[in-house]
Enzyme design. Structure first.
Site, mmCIF file in Angstrom:
data_model
loop_
_atom_site.group_PDB
_atom_site.id
_atom_site.type_symbol
_atom_site.label_atom_id
_atom_site.label_comp_id
_atom_site.label_asym_id
_atom_site.label_seq_id
_atom_site.Cartn_x
_atom_site.Cartn_y
_atom_site.Cartn_z
ATOM 1 N N TYR A 280 0.924 5.453 6.267
ATOM 2 C CA TYR A 280 -0.164 6.422 6.120
ATOM 3 C C TYR A 280 -0.549 7.046 7.459
ATOM 4 O O TYR A 280 -1.087 8.150 7.491
ATOM 5 C CB TYR A 280 -1.371 5.760 5.448
ATOM 6 C CG TYR A 280 -1.033 5.247 4.076
ATOM 7 C CD1 TYR A 280 -0.786 6.133 3.027
ATOM 8 C CD2 TYR A 280 -0.906 3.887 3.825
ATOM 9 C CE1 TYR A 280 -0.438 5.670 1.775
ATOM 10 C CE2 TYR A 280 -0.566 3.417 2.569
ATOM 11 C CZ TYR A 280 -0.330 4.314 1.556
ATOM 12 O OH TYR A 280 0.026 3.854 0.303
ATOM 13 N N HIS B 21 -0.523 6.771 -8.799
ATOM 14 C CA HIS B 21 -0.366 6.071 -7.518
ATOM 15 C C HIS B 21 -0.750 6.960 -6.342
ATOM 16 O O HIS B 21 -1.073 6.460 -5.259
ATOM 17 C CB HIS B 21 1.078 5.586 -7.369
ATOM 18 C CG HIS B 21 1.211 4.384 -6.486
ATOM 19 N ND1 HIS B 21 0.647 3.159 -6.789
ATOM 20 C CD2 HIS B 21 1.834 4.210 -5.288
ATOM 21 C CE1 HIS B 21 0.917 2.292 -5.834
ATOM 22 N NE2 HIS B 21 1.629 2.901 -4.910
ATOM 23 N N HIS C 112 -1.544 -5.219 1.318
ATOM 24 C CA HIS C 112 -0.206 -5.205 1.901
ATOM 25 C C HIS C 112 0.025 -6.480 2.695
ATOM 26 O O HIS C 112 -0.826 -6.887 3.486
ATOM 27 C CB HIS C 112 -0.038 -4.001 2.827
ATOM 28 C CG HIS C 112 0.066 -2.700 2.100
ATOM 29 N ND1 HIS C 112 -0.135 -1.476 2.709
ATOM 30 C CD2 HIS C 112 0.364 -2.416 0.797
ATOM 31 C CE1 HIS C 112 0.020 -0.510 1.820
ATOM 32 N NE2 HIS C 112 0.329 -1.053 0.668
ATOM 33 N N ARG D 248 -3.940 -0.453 -7.727
ATOM 34 C CA ARG D 248 -2.721 -0.031 -8.407
ATOM 35 C C ARG D 248 -3.057 0.160 -9.884
ATOM 36 O O ARG D 248 -4.027 -0.402 -10.388
ATOM 37 C CB ARG D 248 -1.616 -1.083 -8.255
ATOM 38 C CG ARG D 248 -1.185 -1.329 -6.809
ATOM 39 C CD ARG D 248 -0.098 -2.397 -6.746
ATOM 40 N NE ARG D 248 0.379 -2.605 -5.377
ATOM 41 C CZ ARG D 248 -0.103 -3.518 -4.548
ATOM 42 N NH1 ARG D 248 -1.102 -4.307 -4.935
ATOM 43 N NH2 ARG D 248 0.376 -3.647 -3.323
ATOM 44 N N LYS E 215 0.166 -7.635 -6.581
ATOM 45 C CA LYS E 215 1.583 -7.662 -6.247
ATOM 46 C C LYS E 215 1.914 -8.963 -5.521
ATOM 47 O O LYS E 215 1.131 -9.427 -4.688
ATOM 48 C CB LYS E 215 1.926 -6.455 -5.355
ATOM 49 C CG LYS E 215 3.412 -6.129 -5.335
ATOM 50 C CD LYS E 215 3.646 -4.782 -4.681
ATOM 51 C CE LYS E 215 5.110 -4.396 -4.755
ATOM 52 N NZ LYS E 215 5.361 -3.073 -4.130
ATOM 53 N N ARG F 229 -4.121 6.106 -4.992
ATOM 54 C CA ARG F 229 -4.135 4.964 -4.070
ATOM 55 C C ARG F 229 -3.668 5.400 -2.677
ATOM 56 O O ARG F 229 -4.244 5.001 -1.663
ATOM 57 C CB ARG F 229 -3.238 3.860 -4.633
ATOM 58 C CG ARG F 229 -3.073 2.637 -3.735
ATOM 59 C CD ARG F 229 -2.281 1.571 -4.482
ATOM 60 N NE ARG F 229 -1.602 0.638 -3.603
ATOM 61 C CZ ARG F 229 -2.122 -0.505 -3.158
ATOM 62 N NH1 ARG F 229 -3.357 -0.836 -3.486
ATOM 63 N NH2 ARG F 229 -1.434 -1.318 -2.380
#
Length: 311
Positions: free
Chosen positions: A293, A258, A284, A127, A152, A261
Site C-alpha cells: 500500500y 476486496h 497481515h 475481508r 486468514k 479493504r
C-alpha cells in the site's frame, strides 16, 4: 479425501475445491486411478489448464495443491517429483484503490444489510468472508471493536467498530433477534459451531451470542451434518450489490468488495497512521504484505510531479 480434509479442520470451501480438482484430474485421464499415474500425467493436466483452459496462476496452483494433498495425505504415496514441480508464477499487481470520494459514492448506492456489510469492509478493513461470518458475540459496542475469529491462516485479531455504524448495526441486530426468536418457536434456531463446540456446549448453538450478524434470508440444510438451520448470508449478495453500485457510481476502475479493504489500508496510511498499526488491523503476518500500500501511495499524481507540470 473428505475424511482427510475434515481431520485437518480444512474449511468446507477447501473440501469442495480439492475434491472437484481430483475429479477433474481423474476424468481428464480417462478415469484412471491416481496410483497408476505419475509426473507426466500431472504435468499434462496442469499444462491443459494453463494452455487450453487459460486459467489464472492462482487457479493452477490450487489444482497442484489438491494433487499434492491427494498423493501425500490420502494415498500416502511419497512422490518427490510432485513436491518439486514448479508452481505458476503469480503476476505482481498493485491493488485497486478508490479515493475517499469514490468510496462515498459507491457506499451511498448500497443500502440495507448489504450496505452495513460494505461499511464494515471499508470502515474496519474486513475481508468479505470475515464479514459474513461475524457472530453477535464478536461485536463490542462499548469498546467499539470487532474480534475477527479464525481469519486468514486461522488467526484471531482485533479491529475497530466504526462510530458511524453503531446505531444502524444495533437496529439491524434487533431485527435479527426477532428472526432468531421465530426460528426458536418453530423448533429450529441452531447455528453452526466450529470444532465440535456443539458437543461440548449443547445449548450454545441456540444462544443469541453465537448467531450470525448477517444471517441468510431462509434456512438451509448443512451439507456435512444434514441439519436444517440458518447459515450466514451468501457473500455473493454483497458482491452483486457492489458490482451494481460501482457501475451506478460511474467508476471505470475494476472495483470489488476486496477493493474496500485495499482502500481502508491506503486511506489510513494517507492519514498518517504507521504501517505496523495498519498491519495489525489488516491481520497481515508479514509487514511486507502491508508495504504494497505504500507503493500505491508513491505512484501516480499524488507521489510524483510530472515533468510537464514543471515547465
Amino acid at each position: 479425501m473428505r475424511e482427510a480434509i475434515l481431520l485437518r479442520h480444512y474449511s468446507i470451501r477447501t473440501e469442495q475445491a480439492y475434491t472437484d480438482w481430483i475429479k477433474r484430474f481423474i476424468l481428464f485421464h480417462g478415469k484412471r486411478h491416481p496410483r497408476e499415474m505419475g509426473a507426466a500425467e500431472v504435468e499434462r493436466f496442469l499444462t491443459h489448464l494453463a494452455v487450453e483452459g487459460r486459467v489464472a496462476a492462482s487457479t493452477q496452483n490450487q489444482a497442484l495443491s489438491a494433487l499434492l494433498f491427494l498423493y501425500r495425505e490420502v494415498l500416502k504415496v511419497d512422490l518427490p517429483w510432485l513436491g518439486e514441480m514448479t508452481r505458476a508464477k503469480r503476476p505482481g499487481r498493485l491493488p485497486v484503490v478508490l479515493t475517499v470520494e469514490e468510496v462515498r459514492r459507491v457506499l451511498a448506492r448500497i443500502d440495507g444489510q448489504q450496505g452495513l456489510m460494505a461499511d464494515l469492509l471499508y470502515g474496519a478493513g474486513l475481508r468479505l468472508l470475515e464479514c459474513v461470518r461475524l457472530r453477535v458475540k464478536d461485536l463490542d459496542f462499548e469498546m467499539r471493536q470487532i474480534t475477527v475469529r479464525d481469519g486468514k491462516e486461522e488467526k484471531d485479531r482485533m479491529t475497530m467498530l466504526p462510530q458511524s455504524v453503531l446505531e444502524p448495526l444495533r437496529a439491524h441486530l434487533e431485527k435479527v433477534k426477532v428472526l432468531h426468536a421465530q426460528d426458536l418457536e418453530e423448533g429450529f434456531g441452531e447455528v453452526y459451531l466450529p470444532y465440535a463446540l456443539d458437543r461440548k456446549y449443547p445449548d450454545a448453538s441456540r444462544e443469541w451470542g453465537w448467531q450470525y450478524v448477517f444471517p441468510a434470508a431462509g434456512r438451509s440444510v448443512d451439507p456435512r451434518s444434514g441439519q436444517e438451520r440458518r447459515h450466514h448470508v451468501d457473500e455473493q449478495t454483497l458482491q452483486r450489490a457492489m458490482k451494481k453500485a460501482v457501475r451506478a457510481a460511474g467508476l471505470t476502475k475494476p472495483a470489488s468488495c476486496h477493493t474496500l479493504r485495499h482502500s481502508f489500508a491506503t486511506h489510513l496510511l494517507q492519514s498518517g497512521y504507521d504501517i505496523r498499526t495498519v498491519q495489525e488491523l489488516l491481520g497481515h503476518q508479514d509487514v511486507a504484505t502491508t508495504m504494497i500500500y505504500t507503493h500505491v501511495l508513491n505512484r501516480g499524481g499524488s507521489g510524483v510531479i510530472s515533468p510537464l507540470d514543471r515547465s
